[in-house]
Motif scaffolding. Structure first.
Motif, PDB file in Angstrom:
ATOM      1  N   GLU A 191      -4.368   9.191 -12.589  1.00 46.60           N
ATOM      2  CA  GLU A 191      -4.945   8.421 -11.492  1.00 46.60           C
ATOM      3  C   GLU A 191      -4.224   7.071 -11.375  1.00 46.60           C
ATOM      4  O   GLU A 191      -3.521   6.643 -12.292  1.00 46.60           O
ATOM      5  CB  GLU A 191      -6.444   8.188 -11.741  1.00 46.60           C
ATOM      6  N   LYS A 192      -4.424   6.404 -10.242  1.00 42.18           N
ATOM      7  CA  LYS A 192      -3.711   5.151  -9.987  1.00 42.18           C
ATOM      8  C   LYS A 192      -3.953   4.119 -11.083  1.00 42.18           C
ATOM      9  O   LYS A 192      -3.015   3.474 -11.566  1.00 42.18           O
ATOM     10  CB  LYS A 192      -4.116   4.591  -8.616  1.00 42.18           C
ATOM     11  N   GLU A 193      -5.212   3.935 -11.484  1.00 38.43           N
ATOM     12  CA  GLU A 193      -5.516   2.936 -12.515  1.00 38.43           C
ATOM     13  C   GLU A 193      -4.873   3.308 -13.851  1.00 38.43           C
ATOM     14  O   GLU A 193      -4.422   2.427 -14.595  1.00 38.43           O
ATOM     15  CB  GLU A 193      -7.034   2.779 -12.679  1.00 38.43           C
ATOM     16  N   GLU A 194      -4.830   4.599 -14.166  1.00 39.32           N
ATOM     17  CA  GLU A 194      -4.164   5.054 -15.393  1.00 39.32           C
ATOM     18  C   GLU A 194      -2.660   4.759 -15.328  1.00 39.32           C
ATOM     19  O   GLU A 194      -2.056   4.349 -16.331  1.00 39.32           O
ATOM     20  CB  GLU A 194      -4.375   6.557 -15.587  1.00 39.32           C
ATOM     21  N   PRO A 205       3.859  -1.337  -8.619  1.00 47.13           N
ATOM     22  CA  PRO A 205       2.443  -1.251  -8.249  1.00 47.13           C
ATOM     23  C   PRO A 205       2.236  -0.759  -6.817  1.00 47.13           C
ATOM     24  O   PRO A 205       1.340   0.056  -6.560  1.00 47.13           O
ATOM     25  CB  PRO A 205       1.941  -2.693  -8.430  1.00 47.13           C
ATOM     26  N   LEU A 206       3.071  -1.219  -5.890  1.00 49.40           N
ATOM     27  CA  LEU A 206       2.946  -0.758  -4.500  1.00 49.40           C
ATOM     28  C   LEU A 206       3.232   0.740  -4.388  1.00 49.40           C
ATOM     29  O   LEU A 206       2.561   1.457  -3.640  1.00 49.40           O
ATOM     30  CB  LEU A 206       3.895  -1.541  -3.599  1.00 49.40           C
ATOM     31  N   ALA A 207       4.212   1.228  -5.128  1.00 47.62           N
ATOM     32  CA  ALA A 207       4.548   2.660  -5.100  1.00 47.62           C
ATOM     33  C   ALA A 207       3.409   3.500  -5.673  1.00 47.62           C
ATOM     34  O   ALA A 207       3.108   4.590  -5.169  1.00 47.62           O
ATOM     35  CB  ALA A 207       5.836   2.917  -5.879  1.00 47.62           C
ATOM     36  N   ILE A 208       2.763   2.993  -6.713  1.00 48.12           N
ATOM     37  CA  ILE A 208       1.630   3.709  -7.312  1.00 48.12           C
ATOM     38  C   ILE A 208       0.479   3.819  -6.310  1.00 48.12           C
ATOM     39  O   ILE A 208      -0.151   4.872  -6.184  1.00 48.12           O
ATOM     40  CB  ILE A 208       1.167   2.995  -8.602  1.00 48.12           C
ATOM     41  N   TYR A 209       0.230   2.749  -5.580  1.00 50.62           N
ATOM     42  CA  TYR A 209      -0.909   2.735  -4.649  1.00 50.62           C
ATOM     43  C   TYR A 209      -0.571   3.296  -3.267  1.00 50.62           C
ATOM     44  O   TYR A 209      -1.469   3.459  -2.444  1.00 50.62           O
ATOM     45  CB  TYR A 209      -1.455   1.308  -4.527  1.00 50.62           C
ATOM     46  N   ASN A 210       0.706   3.570  -3.034  1.00 51.46           N
ATOM     47  CA  ASN A 210       1.112   4.131  -1.733  1.00 51.46           C
ATOM     48  C   ASN A 210       2.034   5.338  -1.953  1.00 51.46           C
ATOM     49  O   ASN A 210       3.228   5.293  -1.649  1.00 51.46           O
ATOM     50  CB  ASN A 210       1.820   3.062  -0.900  1.00 51.46           C
ATOM     51  N   PRO A 211       1.479   6.437  -2.477  1.00 54.09           N
ATOM     52  CA  PRO A 211       2.314   7.592  -2.812  1.00 54.09           C
ATOM     53  C   PRO A 211       2.967   8.262  -1.611  1.00 54.09           C
ATOM     54  O   PRO A 211       3.937   9.004  -1.770  1.00 54.09           O
ATOM     55  CB  PRO A 211       1.327   8.551  -3.496  1.00 54.09           C
ATOM     56  N   ASP A 212       2.460   7.981  -0.389  1.00 54.03           N
ATOM     57  CA  ASP A 212       3.055   8.589   0.799  1.00 54.03           C
ATOM     58  C   ASP A 212       4.165   7.730   1.404  1.00 54.03           C
ATOM     59  O   ASP A 212       4.762   8.100   2.411  1.00 54.03           O
ATOM     60  CB  ASP A 212       1.980   8.870   1.854  1.00 54.03           C
ATOM     61  N   ALA A 213       4.454   6.579   0.785  1.00 50.09           N
ATOM     62  CA  ALA A 213       5.584   5.745   1.202  1.00 50.09           C
ATOM     63  C   ALA A 213       6.712   5.925   0.197  1.00 50.09           C
ATOM     64  O   ALA A 213       6.474   6.306  -0.948  1.00 50.09           O
ATOM     65  CB  ALA A 213       5.168   4.275   1.273  1.00 50.09           C
TER      66      ALA A 213
END
Length: 213
Positions: free
Chosen positions: A2-5, A67-75
């Motif tokens: 998951e993102k937090e992990e 961090p941005l890549a983790i939270y925006n997997p479709d970018a």
């Protein structure tokens, strides 16, 4: 994961490899989260990265790109880092966290192919804004956005960058102020490219540094 992990594992990797790669002066986990992770994600409060092609200029230890890549997997995120040892670290992070939306380039920004243009360029703690503009705006698509993560001197840098903005056919569209603590402020400066820039830009880095626009 998951993102937090993924974020937790990313922090562990940075702190584990810190001495070898000289990645951060901040080693307290809570301070790391507020000054690096939350700061990197701050632009998401006012900007959507969905389906964008994003370039992180001078990614260093991976801020704000990882961090941005983790939270925006479709970018998709291209991390440009000129120091080889840091680029090696970023590739290790990409592999361990299985970030399929990340590409790492061990290059200087002005060495990139000029025919490749991005929707968004992000940059955190890289250089004076007048220099950053020349390094980044030529690689944006028309109407693309540069998000310059700046500290409390951001607005002062902006005043000194008025000529560069004009020459590079760009304008400020937003300044997002974020209070980090009682004495520190983050200024995220959003700059839009209005039309194509002259093909002579960016110049060689030594020329840019010696005589900014």
């Amino acid at each position: 994961m998951e993102k937090e992990e993924l974020i937790t594992k990313f922090i562990e990797l940075v702190l584990e490899e810190n001495e070898k790669f000289n990645l951060t002066a901040i080693t307290d986990v809570d301070e790391f989260k507020s000054r690096h992770i939350e700061d990197s994600l701050s632009s998401m409060k006012v900007f959507g990265y969905q389906n964008k092609e994003v370039l992180d200029l001078g990614s260093g230890a991976g801020f704000p790109g990882i961090p941005l890549a983790i939270y925006n997997p479709d970018a998709s995120f291209t991390l440009v880092e000129p120091l080889e040892k840091r680029a090696i670290f970023l590739k290790k992070v990409k592999d361990i966290l299985k970030l399929d939306n990340v590409v790492v380039l061990n290059k200087r920004m002005e060495e990139l192919k000029k025919d490749k243009k991005y929707d968004v360029i992000v940059s955190r703690a890289v250089s004076e804004l007048s220099i950053l503009l020349e390094l980044s705006i030529p690689y944006l698509k028309v109407e693309g956005i540069l998000i310059a993560y700046k500290g409390k001197k951001g607005e002062e840098e902006l005043k000194n960058a008025s000529n560069a903005l004009k020459i590079l056919n760009s304008k400020v569209i937003n300044i997002q102020k974020e209070k980090i603590n009682d004495y520190d402020v983050r200024n995220n400066i959003f700059i839009q490219k209005l039309k194509e820039t002259d093909n002579i830009y960016p110049r060689a880095y030594q020329k840019i540094k010696k005589k900014p626009l």
